[in-house]
Design an enzyme around this catalytic site. Structure first.
Site, PDB file in Angstrom:
ATOM      1  N   ARG A   1       5.878  24.089 -25.103  1.00  0.00           N
ATOM      2  CA  ARG A   1       7.331  23.976 -24.885  1.00  0.00           C
ATOM      3  C   ARG A   1       7.906  25.096 -24.028  1.00  0.00           C
ATOM      4  NH1 ARG A   1       6.602  22.759 -30.152  1.00  0.00           N
ATOM      5  NH2 ARG A   1       6.680  20.532 -30.603  1.00  0.00           N
TER       6      ARG A   1
ATOM      7  N   LYS B   1      13.691  24.007  -9.973  1.00  0.00           N
ATOM      8  CA  LYS B   1      13.220  22.621 -10.092  1.00  0.00           C
ATOM      9  C   LYS B   1      11.700  22.610 -10.054  1.00  0.00           C
ATOM     10  CE  LYS B   1      17.041  19.994  -8.061  1.00  0.00           C
ATOM     11  NZ  LYS B   1      17.390  19.007  -7.014  1.00  0.00           N
TER      12      LYS B   1
ATOM     13  N   GLU C   1      13.984  24.413   6.664  1.00  0.00           N
ATOM     14  CA  GLU C   1      14.790  24.642   5.449  1.00  0.00           C
ATOM     15  C   GLU C   1      15.560  25.964   5.560  1.00  0.00           C
ATOM     16  OE1 GLU C   1      15.147  22.406   3.019  1.00  0.00           O
ATOM     17  OE2 GLU C   1      13.251  21.336   2.701  1.00  0.00           O
TER      18      GLU C   1
ATOM     19  N   LYS D   1      20.501  29.927  -0.986  1.00  0.00           N
ATOM     20  CA  LYS D   1      20.129  28.938  -2.007  1.00  0.00           C
ATOM     21  C   LYS D   1      20.486  29.468  -3.402  1.00  0.00           C
ATOM     22  CE  LYS D   1      17.064  25.642  -3.891  1.00  0.00           C
ATOM     23  NZ  LYS D   1      15.835  24.869  -3.853  1.00  0.00           N
TER      24      LYS D   1
ATOM     25  N   GLU E   1      22.750  20.709 -10.729  1.00  0.00           N
ATOM     26  CA  GLU E   1      23.157  19.718  -9.726  1.00  0.00           C
ATOM     27  C   GLU E   1      24.173  18.725 -10.258  1.00  0.00           C
ATOM     28  OE1 GLU E   1      20.004  18.508  -7.166  1.00  0.00           O
ATOM     29  OE2 GLU E   1      21.247  17.054  -6.118  1.00  0.00           O
TER      30      GLU E   1
ATOM     31  N   ARG F   1      25.614  21.724  -5.751  1.00  0.00           N
ATOM     32  CA  ARG F   1      24.209  21.908  -5.392  1.00  0.00           C
ATOM     33  C   ARG F   1      23.719  20.822  -4.427  1.00  0.00           C
ATOM     34  NH1 ARG F   1      19.086  23.839  -9.181  1.00  0.00           N
ATOM     35  NH2 ARG F   1      17.525  23.464  -7.582  1.00  0.00           N
TER      36      ARG F   1
ATOM     37  N   ASN G   1      21.060  19.111   0.051  1.00  0.00           N
ATOM     38  CA  ASN G   1      20.366  17.900   0.508  1.00  0.00           C
ATOM     39  C   ASN G   1      20.699  17.542   1.956  1.00  0.00           C
ATOM     40  OD1 ASN G   1      19.119  17.533  -1.979  1.00  0.00           O
ATOM     41  ND2 ASN G   1      20.903  16.477  -2.799  1.00  0.00           N
TER      42      ASN G   1
ATOM     43  N   HIS H   1      18.386  15.361   4.011  1.00  0.00           N
ATOM     44  CA  HIS H   1      17.315  14.862   3.136  1.00  0.00           C
ATOM     45  C   HIS H   1      17.364  13.359   2.863  1.00  0.00           C
ATOM     46  CE1 HIS H   1      16.298  19.021   2.668  1.00  0.00           C
ATOM     47  NE2 HIS H   1      15.324  18.761   1.812  1.00  0.00           N
TER      48      HIS H   1
ATOM     49  N   HIS I   1      13.958  11.928   3.672  1.00  0.00           N
ATOM     50  CA  HIS I   1      13.105  11.307   2.648  1.00  0.00           C
ATOM     51  C   HIS I   1      12.720   9.886   3.061  1.00  0.00           C
ATOM     52  CE1 HIS I   1      14.541  14.159  -0.795  1.00  0.00           C
ATOM     53  NE2 HIS I   1      13.476  14.634  -0.170  1.00  0.00           N
TER      54      HIS I   1
ATOM     55  N   HIS J   1       7.400  17.737   5.643  1.00  0.00           N
ATOM     56  CA  HIS J   1       8.732  17.627   5.039  1.00  0.00           C
ATOM     57  C   HIS J   1       9.825  18.239   5.933  1.00  0.00           C
ATOM     58  CE1 HIS J   1      11.832  17.449   2.021  1.00  0.00           C
ATOM     59  NE2 HIS J   1      12.024  18.747   2.139  1.00  0.00           N
TER      60      HIS J   1
HETATM   61  N1  LIG Z   1      11.238  22.692  -6.333  1.00  0.00           N
HETATM   62  C1  LIG Z   1      12.007  22.615  -5.275  1.00  0.00           C
HETATM   63  O1  LIG Z   1      13.188  22.931  -5.315  1.00  0.00           O
HETATM   64  C2  LIG Z   1      11.404  22.178  -3.995  1.00  0.00           C
HETATM   65  C3  LIG Z   1      12.105  22.358  -2.795  1.00  0.00           C
HETATM   66  C4  LIG Z   1      11.486  21.996  -1.610  1.00  0.00           C
HETATM   67  C5  LIG Z   1      10.216  21.466  -1.633  1.00  0.00           C
HETATM   68  N2  LIG Z   1       9.562  21.295  -2.815  1.00  0.00           N
HETATM   69  C6  LIG Z   1       8.215  20.742  -2.858  1.00  0.00           C
HETATM   70  O2  LIG Z   1       7.356  21.608  -2.144  1.00  0.00           O
HETATM   71  C7  LIG Z   1       6.263  20.862  -1.640  1.00  0.00           C
HETATM   72  C8  LIG Z   1       6.019  21.247  -0.216  1.00  0.00           C
HETATM   73  O3  LIG Z   1       5.774  22.623  -0.157  1.00  0.00           O
HETATM   74  P1  LIG Z   1       4.922  23.271   1.016  1.00  0.00           P
HETATM   75  O4  LIG Z   1       5.447  22.819   2.320  1.00  0.00           O
HETATM   76  O5  LIG Z   1       4.844  24.717   0.740  1.00  0.00           O
HETATM   77  O6  LIG Z   1       3.542  22.506   0.868  1.00  0.00           O
HETATM   78  P2  LIG Z   1       2.088  22.909   0.349  1.00  0.00           P
HETATM   79  O7  LIG Z   1       2.154  23.678  -0.889  1.00  0.00           O
HETATM   80  O8  LIG Z   1       1.306  21.639   0.342  1.00  0.00           O
HETATM   81  O9  LIG Z   1       1.532  23.832   1.520  1.00  0.00           O
HETATM   82  C9  LIG Z   1       1.325  23.290   2.800  1.00  0.00           C
HETATM   83  C10 LIG Z   1      -0.117  23.463   3.264  1.00  0.00           C
HETATM   84  O10 LIG Z   1      -0.336  24.820   3.635  1.00  0.00           O
HETATM   85  C11 LIG Z   1      -1.434  25.367   2.923  1.00  0.00           C
HETATM   86  N3  LIG Z   1      -1.116  26.775   2.714  1.00  0.00           N
HETATM   87  C12 LIG Z   1      -0.197  27.265   1.865  1.00  0.00           C
HETATM   88  N4  LIG Z   1      -0.092  28.589   2.019  1.00  0.00           N
HETATM   89  C13 LIG Z   1      -0.966  28.942   2.984  1.00  0.00           C
HETATM   90  C14 LIG Z   1      -1.300  30.169   3.602  1.00  0.00           C
HETATM   91  N5  LIG Z   1      -0.646  31.285   3.296  1.00  0.00           N
HETATM   92  N6  LIG Z   1      -2.265  30.168   4.535  1.00  0.00           N
HETATM   93  C15 LIG Z   1      -2.886  29.007   4.895  1.00  0.00           C
HETATM   94  N7  LIG Z   1      -2.591  27.815   4.376  1.00  0.00           N
HETATM   95  C16 LIG Z   1      -1.640  27.787   3.427  1.00  0.00           C
HETATM   96  C17 LIG Z   1      -1.533  24.550   1.685  1.00  0.00           C
HETATM   97  O11 LIG Z   1      -2.847  24.577   1.158  1.00  0.00           O
HETATM   98  C18 LIG Z   1      -1.151  23.162   2.189  1.00  0.00           C
HETATM   99  O12 LIG Z   1      -2.272  22.556   2.785  1.00  0.00           O
HETATM  100  C19 LIG Z   1       6.600  19.404  -1.834  1.00  0.00           C
HETATM  101  O13 LIG Z   1       5.860  18.893  -2.896  1.00  0.00           O
HETATM  102  C20 LIG Z   1       8.077  19.423  -2.179  1.00  0.00           C
HETATM  103  O14 LIG Z   1       8.447  18.362  -3.031  1.00  0.00           O
HETATM  104  C21 LIG Z   1      10.133  21.647  -3.983  1.00  0.00           C
HETATM  105 ZN   LIG Z   2      13.609  19.961   1.446  1.00  0.00          ZN
END
Ligand SMILES: NC(=O)c1ccc[n+]([C@@H]2O[C@H](COP(=O)([O-])OP(=O)(O)OC[C@H]3O[C@@H](n4cnc5c(N)ncnc54)[C@H](O)[C@@H]3O)[C@@H](O)[C@H]2O)c1
Ligand SMILES: [Zn+2]
Length: 367
Positions: free
Chosen positions: A123, A144, A186, A228, A238, A242, A246, A249, A253, A266
């Site tokens: 939990r 999130k 972003e 942010k 949200e 908040r 978006n 987005h 999306h 993304h």
């Molecule tokens: N929680 C939130 O508020 C929020 C906000 C935006 C996005 N997200 C989520 O985040 C995810 C996308 O995040 P992301 O773009 O970081 O993707 P990711 O974590 O998949 O990283 C992108 C790629 O880069 C590689 N990588 C990461 N760090 C590296 C480094 N330092 N050197 C070499 N390679 C590296 C990873 O292995 C992956 O292949 C999505 O799932 C999205 O839904 C969440």
């Molecule tokens: Zn985003």
């Protein structure tokens, strides 16, 4: 090192941004009050783990922690219930207890998955974020956490704040260039919604940002996180404001859903979405210069601003209808009022959105 605080009452936490922070993690966990007798679980992925996990493990062990690591396959497919269960299994086998912490070392995928493990194991136990992508400046602020369901992204999750975020800029040097630009989408979004000066600063310093100049990048990530954090601080769950986060987005999306995840990253998809929001703004009577400036900022950061011709308006509209932000038959969009200010506009006509999509496929000035 730069530090900011996300102010959320008793759930407030610090974000530290700088060089050489990976090797400080052990000491910081001690300072944060995580007891040495409770094991720490580090979650990372197959790209990040081999590069940076040894340093993190060594720093924790030097301070006397028991460390267990779980490396997931890199990529969005790992944000699944199946991988979630595997990580939970590791946590149980390693004997994590209520005073333990889960440490996310990676991008947004690792952060969202590990965060959901931390939120739900017994939990809720301690959670620490060590982001290694630029995009993760966004995902590491706001609490999130989630995994995907085969039918919908981020459908299973929680709001769960970390105890701290340690952002080591040195890790960004190995990030592939497309991931750099995608993450910067972003960053500039945060300027576009709330900080006009910062948005133009991003355009003026685009080449330094793309080259990962530590001074420029440190400033940009601090500003992005701070904007942010301010938004989230006012509306943690949200209920209202908040939603301005978006920007771009709704269309973004839809582009990801129609094209298949992995065609556009993304940040690339939301860059096209932000260009679309600026076109919508012009349709709704705002100054057309907003569109021109938005496009010049995104282009400077090597981001796409046009929709490839093969994307059908019908399919994109259909995808937007399924978006969870679409309520009661009306389309809600975040629309820029100027660079650095946005409004949430309800009841946008579908025909206007359709025209924007068509226009996004065309070269040259908008209308
Ligand atoms: N929680 C939130 O508020 C929020 C906000 C935006 C996005 N997200 C989520 O985040 C995810 C996308 O995040 P992301 O773009 O970081 O993707 P990711 O974590 O998949 O990283 C992108 C790629 O880069 C590689 N990588 C990461 N760090 C590296 C480094 N330092 N050197 C070499 N390679 C590296 C990873 O292995 C992956 O292949 C999505 O799932 C999205 O839904 C969440
Ligand atoms: Zn985003």
């Amino acid at each position: 090192m730069r530090s900011i605080t996300v102010s959320l009452g008793e759930r407030s936490y610090p974000i530290h941004i700088g060089s050489g922070l990976l090797r400080e993690i052990g000491g910081r966990c001690v300072e944060a009050g995580f007891p040495l007798r409770s094991p720490i679980l580090v979650v990372s992925d197959s790209e990040v783990g081999p590069r940076y996990l040894p340093m993190v493990e060594a720093s924790l062990r030097e301070r006397g922690y028991t460390v267990v690591s779980h490396v997931i396959p890199a990529g969005e497919a790992s944000k699944s219930l199946a991988v979630y269960e595997e990580v939970i299994t590791t946590a149980i086998q390693a004997g994590l207890d209520r005073s333990s912490a889960v440490l996310a070392l990676g991008g947004g995928v690792v952060g969202d998955l590990a965060g959901f493990v931390a939120a739900s194991y017994m939990r809720g136990i301690g959670f620490i974020q060590m982001p290694t992508t630029i995009l993760a400046h966004d995902s590491s602020v706001g609490g999130k956490v989630a995994v995907n369901h085969p039918l919908a992204k981020n459908m299973i999750g929680a709001f769960y704040q970390p105890a701290m975020v340690l952002y080591d800029l040195d890790t960004l040097s190995t990030l592939p260039p497309r991931q750099v630009a995608s993450g910067l989408a972003e960053v500039v979004k945060h300027g576009l919604i709330l900080d006009r000066e910062f948005a133009y600063w991003c355009r003026g310093h685009a080449s330094e940002l793309l080259a990962l100049n530590p001074e420029a990048l440190g400033f940009a990530l601090e500003r992005g996180c701070a904007i942010k954090a301010a938004v989230v601080g006012n509306d943690e769950r949200e209920h209202g404001q908040r939603a301005i986060l978006n920007l771009g987005h709704t269309i973004g999306h839809a582009i990801e859903a129609v094209g298949g995840y992995g065609v556009f990253l993304h940040g690339e998809a939301i860059a096209i979405g932000m260009a679309g929001s600026a076109l919508l703004a012009a349709k709704l009577g705002r100054d057309q210069a907003i569109y021109e400036d938005t496009v010049s900022m995104l282009s400077a950061l090597s981001l796409p601003v046009r929709l490839p011709a093969q994307y059908s308006e019908d399919e994109l509209m259909e995808a937007m209808m399924h978006d969870k932000k679409f309520k009661e038959g009306k389309m809600t969009f975040v629309v820029p009022d100027s660079i650095g200010a946005v409004s949430i506009v309800n009841e946008v006509q579908q025909s206007a959105v359709r025209e924007v999509l068509a226009q996004l496929k065309k070269e040259g000035s908008p209308w």
